[in-house]
Enzyme design. Structure first.
Site, short mmCIF file in Angstrom:
data_model
loop_
_atom_site.label_atom_id
_atom_site.label_comp_id
_atom_site.label_asym_id
_atom_site.label_seq_id
_atom_site.Cartn_x
_atom_site.Cartn_y
_atom_site.Cartn_z
N TYR A 1 50.50 35.29 33.70
CA TYR A 1 49.54 36.36 33.38
C TYR A 1 48.14 35.91 33.72
CZ TYR A 1 46.85 39.85 30.79
OH TYR A 1 45.96 40.84 30.46
N ASN B 1 34.71 56.00 30.00
CA ASN B 1 33.90 54.79 30.08
C ASN B 1 34.53 53.58 29.39
OD1 ASN B 1 31.10 53.25 30.05
ND2 ASN B 1 31.79 53.34 27.91
N ILE C 1 27.07 49.98 27.65
CA ILE C 1 26.80 51.03 28.63
C ILE C 1 27.13 52.41 28.07
CG2 ILE C 1 27.44 51.93 30.91
CD1 ILE C 1 28.04 49.01 31.71
#
Length: 340
Positions: free
Chosen positions: A200, A121, A47
């Protein structure tokens, strides 16, 4: 159900764009960007790379910070091969390291360039538990805290550029709808996963980091408004990108499932559309503190809309990025000061 149907068919919203719109389409009518300088993190692939390509096509000067300089130079070369006049600067930046963020900002300032657009981003999904050199869980350190400090250190440059140029500055935080998957105490959970790898949950850690992007946007918008800065900040959900699906064929039902799933995914040009729309479109002048999906304003999660939580995270973030030796991040209470 109605929203899902609209998404599948690419129905346009109030902006005139929808889930099927591409980054090139949403920038076709944007002003000439030749006077604009934009920093885009995570622009070496996916992207981010498409965002950089389209902004370069529209004339913007780009600064591409990256941990992998070779990949960044290759991304630059691809853009220049398509647009020979593109102005692109490649610089070193590791967002998981606060010292690297400070070094990048210092080096950027030395270039004496303006800064009109900051697109946060870059993203990381750490499948295994890891801790940054600053003692913060790695996904959160990369996706949120590094961007928090980067934005904080570049803010005066953006405000000055907007004042001198008369062009409103824009900050875009790339989040995800997955931010809505996190529930609970943001600061306490961060403390837990920063101290120990057990238990986790990688997906929950990612959702936490993306929720932090949303909360950062909300609080920063209020702070920019208070100082009357000609800079806006918004966050976006780009969508889930279509990738190659490999599997053993098992018949009609499996094929049908994968066909339906593929319709929910986006191509990279479609996934970059919302970022480019929010970063450039004239319709969004003075729009700040909002969450966008499919190039239209959308609602973040209930927790993502919580002003108190946004302010609390901001305060904790200031402590985490502080170089003051008296500042101590206390995951049990959010923050504290050690007066020695």
């Amino acid at each position: 159900m109605l929203e899902t149907v609209k998404y599948l068919f690419g129905s346009t919203g109030a902006s005139g764009f929808g889930s099927k719109s591409t980054a090139e389409q949403v920038t076709e009518t944007c002003p000439d960007l030749r006077s604009i300088t934009a920093i885009i993190t995570g622009a070496t692939s996916g992207i981010g790379a498409e965002t950089a390509r389209v902004l370069a096509k529209r004339g913007a000067r780009l600064v591409l910070p990256a941990r992998n300089l070779k990949a960044a130079e290759e991304a630059k070369a691809r853009i220049v091969s398509e647009f020979p006049d593109a102005k692109i600067v490649v610089m070193a930046l590791d967002l998981s390291s606060l010292s690297s963020v400070r070094k990048f900002v210092s080096e950027f300032q030395s270039l004496s360039l303006p800064l009109n657009v900051l697109i946060n981003n870059a993203g990381k999904f750490a499948h295994e538990h890891g801790i940054s050199e600053d003692g913060i869980e790695m996904t959160f350190a990369t996706n949120y805290l590094g961007h928090f400090l980067l934005t904080k250190l570049l803010l005066n440059k953006m405000i000055k550029t907007a004042k001198e140029s008369g062009v409103q500055g824009r900050i875009v935080n790339v989040s995800s709808s997955i931010h809505g998957w996190f529930s609970g105490d943001v600061i306490r959970h961060l403390g837990q996963i920063s101290r120990s790898k057990s238990p986790y949950d990688a997906t929950r850690a990612y959702a936490l980091s993306k929720l932090a992007n949303v909360l950062h946007t909300k609080e920063l918008a209020q702070r920019l408004k208070q100082v009357d800065a000609n800079v806006t900040v918004n966050c976006v959900h780009p969508g889930i990108v279509r990738t190659r699906l490999t599997r053993e064929r098992e018949g009609l039902i499996t094929d049908l499932v994968f066909f339906l799933a593929s319709k929910l995914l986006k191509t990279i040009p479609q996934a970059a559309a919302t970022t480019c729309y929010v970063a450039t479109h004239p319709r969004l002048v003075n729009v700040s503190g909002k969450y966008f999906a499919d190039c239209n304003e959308a609602r973040p999660s209930k927790l993502g809309s919580n002003s108190n939580e946004a302010a609390r995270l901001w305060t904790a973030s200031e402590i985490m990025v502080s170089i003051d030796p008296k500042a101590v991040f206390d995951p049990r209470n959010g923050f504290d000061y050690d007066h020695m």
